[in-house]
Design a protein around this motif. Structure first.
Motif, PDB file in Angstrom:
ATOM      1  N   TYR A 105       0.810  -1.202   0.000  1.00 24.75           N
ATOM      2  CA  TYR A 105       0.000   0.000   0.000  1.00 24.75           C
ATOM      3  C   TYR A 105       0.851   1.264   0.000  1.00 24.75           C
ATOM      4  O   TYR A 105       0.345   2.344  -0.248  1.00 24.75           O
ATOM      5  N   TYR A 106       2.135   1.107   0.283  1.00 25.90           N
ATOM      6  CA  TYR A 106       2.986   2.257   0.574  1.00 25.90           C
ATOM      7  C   TYR A 106       3.897   2.652  -0.586  1.00 25.90           C
ATOM      8  O   TYR A 106       4.599   3.645  -0.508  1.00 25.90           O
ATOM      9  N   SER A 107       3.869   1.860  -1.646  1.00 28.32           N
ATOM     10  CA  SER A 107       4.787   2.069  -2.752  1.00 28.32           C
ATOM     11  C   SER A 107       4.122   2.793  -3.916  1.00 28.32           C
ATOM     12  O   SER A 107       3.007   2.445  -4.325  1.00 28.32           O
ATOM     13  N   VAL A 108       4.827   3.757  -4.479  1.00 27.44           N
ATOM     14  CA  VAL A 108       4.328   4.474  -5.652  1.00 27.44           C
ATOM     15  C   VAL A 108       4.012   3.498  -6.778  1.00 27.44           C
ATOM     16  O   VAL A 108       2.991   3.623  -7.466  1.00 27.44           O
ATOM     17  N   SER A 109       4.860   2.518  -6.962  1.00 33.44           N
ATOM     18  CA  SER A 109       4.715   1.590  -8.082  1.00 33.44           C
ATOM     19  C   SER A 109       3.503   0.672  -7.954  1.00 33.44           C
ATOM     20  O   SER A 109       3.126   0.013  -8.928  1.00 33.44           O
ATOM     21  N   SER A 110       2.896   0.602  -6.788  1.00 30.50           N
ATOM     22  CA  SER A 110       1.730  -0.264  -6.590  1.00 30.50           C
ATOM     23  C   SER A 110       0.432   0.361  -7.071  1.00 30.50           C
ATOM     24  O   SER A 110      -0.593  -0.315  -7.102  1.00 30.50           O
TER      25      SER A 110
END
Length: 124
Positions: A105-110
């Motif tokens: 939930y915390y990653s830009v790429s997600s």
């Protein structure tokens, strides 16, 4: 294709409040986890908060815990970010993002879809 449009940014003094809104075009909005990220000049885009599709799960970056609140109105296809006790270090362009699934939930790429961003400036 999900279109996201942020609004509500502006200039505020230290200690003030702003509420950001992000309107989504997607009719199945309730399926999407929504996140808010921010990017200050010269820095990488960073996680601020997320809310699950149902609204039952949220989390916040340590830097905003207790000051920022994310909420989601699935009937209006809109996610909100209430920002209180603002500090100069909160100055950034704020982006909302949407995802159906992903590893983190915390990653830009997600996140698959992004708004154009709204500027928040906190003066000291």
């Amino acid at each position: 294709q999900v279109q996201l449009v942020e609004s509500g940014g502006g200039l505020v003094q230290t200690g003030g409040s702003l509420r950001l809104s992000c309107a989504a075009s997607e009719r199945t909005f309730s399926r999407y986890t929504m996140g808010w990220f921010r990017q200050a000049p010269g820095k990488e885009r960073e996680f601020v908060t997320y809310i699950s599709g149902s609204g039952g799960s949220t989390d916040y970056a340590d830097s905003v815990k207790g000051r920022f609140t994310i909420s989601k109105d699935n009937a209006k296809n809109t996610v909100y970010l209430q920002m209180n006790s603002l500090k100069p270090e909160d100055t950034a362009v704020y982006y909302c993002a949407a995802r159906l699934s992903g590893r983190s939930y915390y990653s830009v790429s997600s996140y698959d879809y992004w708004g154009q961003g709204t500027q928040v400036t906190v003066s000291s």
